[in-house]
Design a protein around this motif. Structure first.
Motif, short mmCIF file in Angstrom:
data_model
loop_
_atom_site.label_atom_id
_atom_site.label_comp_id
_atom_site.label_asym_id
_atom_site.label_seq_id
_atom_site.Cartn_x
_atom_site.Cartn_y
_atom_site.Cartn_z
N THR A 284 41.90 -40.58 41.42
CA THR A 284 41.98 -40.35 39.98
C THR A 284 40.88 -39.37 39.56
OG1 THR A 284 40.46 -42.16 39.46
CG2 THR A 284 42.83 -42.70 39.56
N GLU A 285 41.01 -38.85 38.36
CA GLU A 285 39.97 -37.96 37.85
C GLU A 285 38.64 -38.71 37.76
OE1 GLU A 285 39.42 -34.54 34.46
OE2 GLU A 285 40.82 -36.16 34.04
N TYR A 286 38.69 -39.99 37.42
CA TYR A 286 37.46 -40.77 37.32
C TYR A 286 36.77 -40.86 38.67
CZ TYR A 286 34.13 -44.18 35.65
OH TYR A 286 32.96 -44.80 35.29
N ILE A 287 37.52 -41.10 39.74
CA ILE A 287 36.93 -41.18 41.08
C ILE A 287 36.42 -39.81 41.52
CG2 ILE A 287 37.42 -41.63 43.52
CD1 ILE A 287 37.05 -44.18 41.75
N ARG B 262 26.77 -61.31 42.04
CA ARG B 262 27.04 -61.00 40.63
C ARG B 262 28.44 -60.39 40.60
NH1 ARG B 262 23.79 -57.77 35.90
NH2 ARG B 262 25.62 -56.60 35.20
N VAL B 263 29.39 -61.12 40.08
CA VAL B 263 30.79 -60.71 40.02
C VAL B 263 31.02 -59.97 38.71
CG1 VAL B 263 33.19 -61.49 40.06
CG2 VAL B 263 31.46 -62.72 41.40
N HIS B 264 31.72 -58.84 38.78
CA HIS B 264 32.02 -58.05 37.58
C HIS B 264 33.51 -58.18 37.24
CE1 HIS B 264 28.44 -55.16 38.50
NE2 HIS B 264 28.06 -56.39 38.20
N HIS B 265 33.79 -58.43 35.98
CA HIS B 265 35.16 -58.55 35.50
C HIS B 265 35.46 -57.40 34.55
CE1 HIS B 265 35.61 -62.53 37.26
NE2 HIS B 265 34.42 -62.83 36.76
N PHE B 266 36.63 -56.79 34.74
CA PHE B 266 37.07 -55.68 33.89
C PHE B 266 38.45 -56.00 33.35
CE2 PHE B 266 34.11 -53.92 36.92
CZ PHE B 266 33.31 -53.11 36.15
N SER B 267 38.76 -55.42 32.20
CA SER B 267 40.10 -55.54 31.65
C SER B 267 41.02 -54.60 32.43
CB SER B 267 40.10 -55.16 30.16
OG SER B 267 39.77 -53.79 30.01
N GLY B 268 42.30 -54.69 32.18
CA GLY B 268 43.26 -53.86 32.89
C GLY B 268 43.05 -52.37 32.70
N ASP B 269 42.51 -51.97 31.56
CA ASP B 269 42.27 -50.54 31.33
C ASP B 269 40.87 -50.10 31.75
OD1 ASP B 269 40.77 -51.65 29.29
OD2 ASP B 269 41.86 -50.67 27.68
N GLY B 270 40.13 -50.98 32.42
CA GLY B 270 38.84 -50.60 32.97
C GLY B 270 37.64 -50.90 32.09
N ASP B 271 37.87 -51.47 30.92
CA ASP B 271 36.73 -51.81 30.07
C ASP B 271 35.98 -53.01 30.65
OD1 ASP B 271 37.11 -49.82 28.20
OD2 ASP B 271 38.35 -51.07 26.89
N TRP B 272 34.68 -52.99 30.47
CA TRP B 272 33.84 -54.11 30.91
C TRP B 272 34.27 -55.37 30.18
CZ3 TRP B 272 30.46 -55.27 34.57
CH2 TRP B 272 29.62 -56.37 34.39
N VAL C 34 24.13 -55.19 48.14
CA VAL C 34 25.35 -54.45 48.46
C VAL C 34 26.29 -54.52 47.26
CG1 VAL C 34 25.11 -54.85 50.94
CG2 VAL C 34 26.57 -56.37 49.59
N HIS C 35 27.02 -53.42 47.07
CA HIS C 35 27.90 -53.31 45.90
C HIS C 35 29.28 -52.86 46.36
CE1 HIS C 35 29.13 -52.79 41.83
NE2 HIS C 35 28.94 -51.48 41.75
N LEU C 36 30.31 -53.55 45.90
CA LEU C 36 31.69 -53.16 46.19
C LEU C 36 32.38 -52.80 44.90
CD1 LEU C 36 34.03 -52.83 48.19
CD2 LEU C 36 34.63 -55.22 47.74
N GLU C 37 33.00 -51.61 44.90
CA GLU C 37 33.80 -51.14 43.76
C GLU C 37 35.22 -50.90 44.26
OE1 GLU C 37 31.78 -47.61 42.51
OE2 GLU C 37 30.34 -48.72 41.32
N MET C 38 36.21 -51.41 43.53
CA MET C 38 37.58 -51.29 43.99
C MET C 38 38.55 -50.73 42.95
SD MET C 38 37.93 -54.72 46.31
CE MET C 38 37.61 -55.82 44.94
N ARG C 39 38.07 -50.38 41.79
CA ARG C 39 38.96 -49.86 40.75
C ARG C 39 39.06 -48.34 40.87
NH1 ARG C 39 40.47 -53.04 36.69
NH2 ARG C 39 40.76 -51.18 35.43
N ASP C 40 40.17 -47.78 40.43
CA ASP C 40 40.35 -46.34 40.44
C ASP C 40 39.91 -45.69 39.13
OD1 ASP C 40 41.33 -45.94 43.07
OD2 ASP C 40 43.26 -46.75 42.45
N SER C 41 39.62 -46.50 38.14
CA SER C 41 39.02 -45.98 36.91
C SER C 41 38.29 -47.13 36.24
CB SER C 41 40.06 -45.36 35.98
OG SER C 41 40.92 -46.35 35.49
N TYR C 42 37.26 -46.75 35.53
CA TYR C 42 36.45 -47.70 34.78
C TYR C 42 36.38 -47.20 33.36
CZ TYR C 42 35.06 -49.71 39.25
OH TYR C 42 35.07 -50.31 40.48
N TYR C 43 35.71 -47.97 32.52
CA TYR C 43 35.53 -47.57 31.14
C TYR C 43 34.96 -46.16 31.10
CZ TYR C 43 30.98 -49.28 32.59
OH TYR C 43 29.83 -49.50 33.28
#
Length: 171
Positions: free
Chosen positions: A79-82, A126-136, A19-28
């Motif tokens: 967002t446009e990314y979503i 497997r936890v994923h960490h992103f910077s504030g601007d969405g970069d991996w 299972v995968h959870l995504e919670m950001r409104d934009s990614y890299y």
């Protein structure tokens, strides 16, 4: 070099679920998103043009009987990314993932983890960490049963409320 196995290895080892959870409104950003922004649309009938190794990994897992689910918690209006992610989710669904969308306003009563993640067989995160601007930024692997249980419970609550991909209308 990271000692954390790559996603494909973790999925190949899964026996029951991923299972995968995504919670950001934009990614890299990436070239496919940028092309979409410039008006390019995928020819879904030309599978070779969009099918990636990731899609094959999902299809192989599903063929082995692994249930693969993805939930996205999104702000509205999106967002446009979503908007782009919703468009390309066709490829995830074609590969065999079940995908749902939860408007963030519908998550108010839920306690959400602070990071995106994958959980494999209810035993490994497997936890994923992103910077504030969405970069991996980084990833980590966790197998503490208490943490796994908390993340699994959060995902299931989101899944119960979320809207199936084919019924979710972009706002």
């Amino acid at each position: 070099m990271s000692s954390i196995p790559e996603f494909g290895e973790l999925l190949a080892d899964a026996e029951r679920s991923a299972v995968h959870l995504e919670m950001r409104d934009s990614y890299y950003s990436n070239p496919r998103f940028e092309e979409w922004q410039q008006g390019h649309r995928t020819d879904w009938d030309d599978r070779a043009s969009w099918w990636r190794p990731f899609h094959q990994q999902i299809a192989d897992a599903v063929a082995r009987g692994v249930s693969v689910r993805r939930a996205r918690v999104v702000s509205e209006p999106v967002t446009e990314y979503i908007r782009w992610e919703h468009y390309v989710t066709h490829s995830n669904v074609t590969a065999g993932e079940r995908v749902k969308w939860l408007p963030r306003r519908e998550a108010t009563e839920l306690l959400l983890p602070g990071n995106d993640f994958w959980i494999f067989d209810d035993r490994l995160i497997r936890v994923h960490h992103f910077s504030g601007d969405g970069d991996w930024a980084d990833k980590e692997l966790r197998d503490d049963p208490g943490v796994v249980d908390m993340y699994s419970a959060a995902f299931e609550k989101i899944w119960e409320r979320a809207i199936p991909h084919d019924q979710y209308e972009i706002k």
